[in-house]
Design a protein around this motif. Sequence first.
Motif, PDB file in Angstrom:
ATOM      1  N   GLY A  75      35.502 -57.843 -35.633  1.00 25.66           N
ATOM      2  CA  GLY A  75      34.831 -58.851 -36.439  1.00 25.66           C
ATOM      3  C   GLY A  75      35.791 -59.264 -37.541  1.00 25.66           C
ATOM      4  N   TYR A  76      35.861 -60.555 -37.838  1.00 20.91           N
ATOM      5  CA  TYR A  76      36.830 -61.021 -38.833  1.00 20.91           C
ATOM      6  C   TYR A  76      36.170 -61.978 -39.811  1.00 20.91           C
ATOM      7  N   ILE A  77      36.352 -61.697 -41.081  1.00 20.53           N
ATOM      8  CA  ILE A  77      35.854 -62.576 -42.137  1.00 20.53           C
ATOM      9  C   ILE A  77      36.857 -63.713 -42.289  1.00 20.53           C
ATOM     10  N   GLU A  78      36.444 -64.892 -41.867  1.00 23.15           N
ATOM     11  CA  GLU A  78      37.334 -66.057 -41.922  1.00 23.15           C
ATOM     12  C   GLU A  78      37.253 -66.757 -43.277  1.00 23.15           C
ATOM     13  N   GLY A  79      36.130 -66.664 -43.933  1.00 25.30           N
ATOM     14  CA  GLY A  79      35.941 -67.273 -45.246  1.00 25.30           C
ATOM     15  C   GLY A  79      34.762 -66.624 -45.931  1.00 25.30           C
ATOM     16  N   TRP A  80      34.840 -66.466 -47.258  1.00 30.05           N
ATOM     17  CA  TRP A  80      33.770 -65.783 -47.997  1.00 30.05           C
ATOM     18  C   TRP A  80      33.797 -66.305 -49.425  1.00 30.05           C
ATOM     19  N   TYR A  81      32.672 -66.801 -49.881  1.00 31.82           N
ATOM     20  CA  TYR A  81      32.609 -67.357 -51.236  1.00 31.82           C
ATOM     21  C   TYR A  81      31.220 -67.141 -51.818  1.00 31.82           C
ATOM     22  N   VAL A  82      31.187 -66.769 -53.088  1.00 30.25           N
ATOM     23  CA  VAL A  82      29.946 -66.695 -53.859  1.00 30.25           C
ATOM     24  C   VAL A  82      30.193 -67.443 -55.162  1.00 30.25           C
TER      25      VAL A  82
ATOM     26  N   GLY B 189      24.956 -58.902 -55.955  1.00 31.26           N
ATOM     27  CA  GLY B 189      24.675 -58.415 -54.608  1.00 31.26           C
ATOM     28  C   GLY B 189      24.689 -59.482 -53.531  1.00 31.26           C
ATOM     29  N   VAL B 190      24.940 -60.730 -53.893  1.00 32.49           N
ATOM     30  CA  VAL B 190      24.944 -61.810 -52.908  1.00 32.49           C
ATOM     31  C   VAL B 190      26.049 -61.598 -51.882  1.00 32.49           C
ATOM     32  N   GLY B 191      27.259 -61.353 -52.350  1.00 34.23           N
ATOM     33  CA  GLY B 191      28.381 -61.135 -51.451  1.00 34.23           C
ATOM     34  C   GLY B 191      28.177 -59.912 -50.568  1.00 34.23           C
ATOM     35  N   LYS B 192      27.629 -58.870 -51.147  1.00 37.35           N
ATOM     36  CA  LYS B 192      27.370 -57.637 -50.394  1.00 37.35           C
ATOM     37  C   LYS B 192      26.361 -57.883 -49.273  1.00 37.35           C
TER      38      LYS B 192
ATOM     39  N   GLU C  29      37.627 -54.304 -51.729  1.00 38.81           N
ATOM     40  CA  GLU C  29      37.777 -52.867 -51.941  1.00 38.81           C
ATOM     41  C   GLU C  29      36.489 -52.235 -52.467  1.00 38.81           C
ATOM     42  N   ALA C  30      35.755 -52.949 -53.299  1.00 29.93           N
ATOM     43  CA  ALA C  30      34.487 -52.432 -53.818  1.00 29.93           C
ATOM     44  C   ALA C  30      33.460 -52.249 -52.706  1.00 29.93           C
ATOM     45  N   LEU C  31      33.618 -52.996 -51.624  1.00 26.20           N
ATOM     46  CA  LEU C  31      32.675 -52.920 -50.514  1.00 26.20           C
ATOM     47  C   LEU C  31      33.216 -52.112 -49.335  1.00 26.20           C
ATOM     48  N   GLY C  32      34.237 -51.294 -49.610  1.00 29.57           N
ATOM     49  CA  GLY C  32      34.700 -50.331 -48.625  1.00 29.57           C
ATOM     50  C   GLY C  32      35.869 -50.737 -47.761  1.00 29.57           C
ATOM     51  N   TYR C  33      36.455 -51.895 -48.006  1.00 30.94           N
ATOM     52  CA  TYR C  33      37.605 -52.326 -47.213  1.00 30.94           C
ATOM     53  C   TYR C  33      38.872 -51.720 -47.797  1.00 30.94           C
ATOM     54  N   GLU C  34      39.816 -51.376 -46.930  1.00 28.00           N
ATOM     55  CA  GLU C  34      41.076 -50.791 -47.371  1.00 28.00           C
ATOM     56  C   GLU C  34      42.236 -51.695 -46.993  1.00 28.00           C
ATOM     57  N   VAL C  35      43.252 -51.704 -47.813  1.00 30.89           N
ATOM     58  CA  VAL C  35      44.460 -52.472 -47.539  1.00 30.89           C
ATOM     59  C   VAL C  35      45.194 -51.788 -46.391  1.00 30.89           C
TER      60      VAL C  35
END
Length: 106
Positions: free
Chosen positions: A37-44, A52-55, A89-95
């Motif tokens: 699954g790939y996040i192609e775009g994300w905006y709040v 919590g909207v983005g989450k 990173e706050a939502l658990g993603y790692e570089v």
Amino acid sequence: MPHLIFVAEAIDGTLVGFLEVDLRSHADGCNPSRPVGYIEGWYVSENHRQCGVGKKLLAKAEDWARSHKCAEMASDALIDNQLSQRAHEALGYEVVGRCVHYRKRL
């Protein structure tokens, strides 16, 4: 491949955010034997951040990816977009890597 856009609306119906998700055959740092699954775009919108909207948008996208047999979710952020990097990173993603893109005009 599937492509979906989740939207978040305020009580009055105003659009306050979106997350565009897709499936990719591979992504950096992910298992190459499974789709990702790939996040192609994300905006709040600025007034709705830290609420919590983005989450919630991300949770919907991750559920969608799981329903398509994905074991991993990936994304990217511009190297100078510290806000996006902190949100991921706050939502658990790692570089998993950094990249410099090049081009040459012909």
